[in-house]
Write a protein that holds these residues in place. Structure first.
Motif, PDB file in Angstrom:
ATOM      1  N   ILE A  41       0.846  -1.202   0.000  1.00 25.97           N
ATOM      2  CA  ILE A  41       0.000   0.000   0.000  1.00 25.97           C
ATOM      3  C   ILE A  41       0.877   1.246   0.000  1.00 25.97           C
ATOM      4  O   ILE A  41       0.610   2.213  -0.732  1.00 25.97           O
ATOM      5  N   VAL A  42       1.937   1.232   0.785  1.00 25.32           N
ATOM      6  CA  VAL A  42       2.853   2.374   0.842  1.00 25.32           C
ATOM      7  C   VAL A  42       3.523   2.577  -0.514  1.00 25.32           C
ATOM      8  O   VAL A  42       3.681   3.700  -0.982  1.00 25.32           O
ATOM      9  N   ILE A  43       3.891   1.490  -1.163  1.00 23.19           N
ATOM     10  CA  ILE A  43       4.518   1.585  -2.486  1.00 23.19           C
ATOM     11  C   ILE A  43       3.553   2.172  -3.498  1.00 23.19           C
ATOM     12  O   ILE A  43       3.934   3.007  -4.327  1.00 23.19           O
ATOM     13  N   GLU A  44       2.286   1.773  -3.449  1.00 18.77           N
ATOM     14  CA  GLU A  44       1.289   2.332  -4.358  1.00 18.77           C
ATOM     15  C   GLU A  44       1.097   3.825  -4.109  1.00 18.77           C
ATOM     16  O   GLU A  44       0.955   4.607  -5.049  1.00 18.77           O
ATOM     17  N   VAL A  45       1.099   4.234  -2.841  1.00 21.78           N
ATOM     18  CA  VAL A  45       0.970   5.662  -2.515  1.00 21.78           C
ATOM     19  C   VAL A  45       2.160   6.435  -3.074  1.00 21.78           C
ATOM     20  O   VAL A  45       2.008   7.515  -3.652  1.00 21.78           O
ATOM     21  N   LEU A  46       3.366   5.869  -2.924  1.00 20.23           N
ATOM     22  CA  LEU A  46       4.561   6.534  -3.442  1.00 20.23           C
ATOM     23  C   LEU A  46       4.536   6.626  -4.968  1.00 20.23           C
ATOM     24  O   LEU A  46       4.949   7.634  -5.546  1.00 20.23           O
TER      25      LEU A  46
END
Length: 74
Positions: A41-46
Motif C-alpha cells: 500500500i505504501v509503495i502504491e501511494v509513493l
C-alpha cells in the motif's frame, strides 16, 4: 608500525561481511496510531505521488518521508 604487526593482523582477520546478513526486509509499516499497513500500500501511494508534478523532479527520499509522516501518519 612494523610490518610483522601488520601482516599478523591481516592473517587473523577474515571477511566478516559474509557472516553479517544485515537487517531483514520489512513487510509492514506502523502508523503513529499503532496500526500496521502493508508495504504494498505504501509503495502504491509513493507511485501515485511520483505522478504529481511537485514530486516528479524534486522529490527525494527526505521530501517523500516528510510527506508520508505528515499526511499519512507513517
Amino acid at each position: 608500525m612494523t610490518s610483522s604487526t601488520w601482516y599478523q593482523s591481516q592473517k587473523k582477520s577474515e571477511d566478516r561481511r559474509k557472516q553479517n546478513k544485515g537487517r531483514p526486509n520489512t513487510q509492514t509499516s506502523v502508523t503513529t496510531e499503532g496500526e500496521t499497513i502493508s508495504d504494498t500500500i505504501v509503495i502504491e501511494v509513493l507511485k501515485n505521488m511520483r505522478k504529481e508534478p511537485f514530486f516528479q523532479n524534486g522529490g527525494g527520499y527526505r521530501k517523500l518521508t516528510k510527506y508520508l509522516r505528515r499526511n499519512l501518519g507513517l
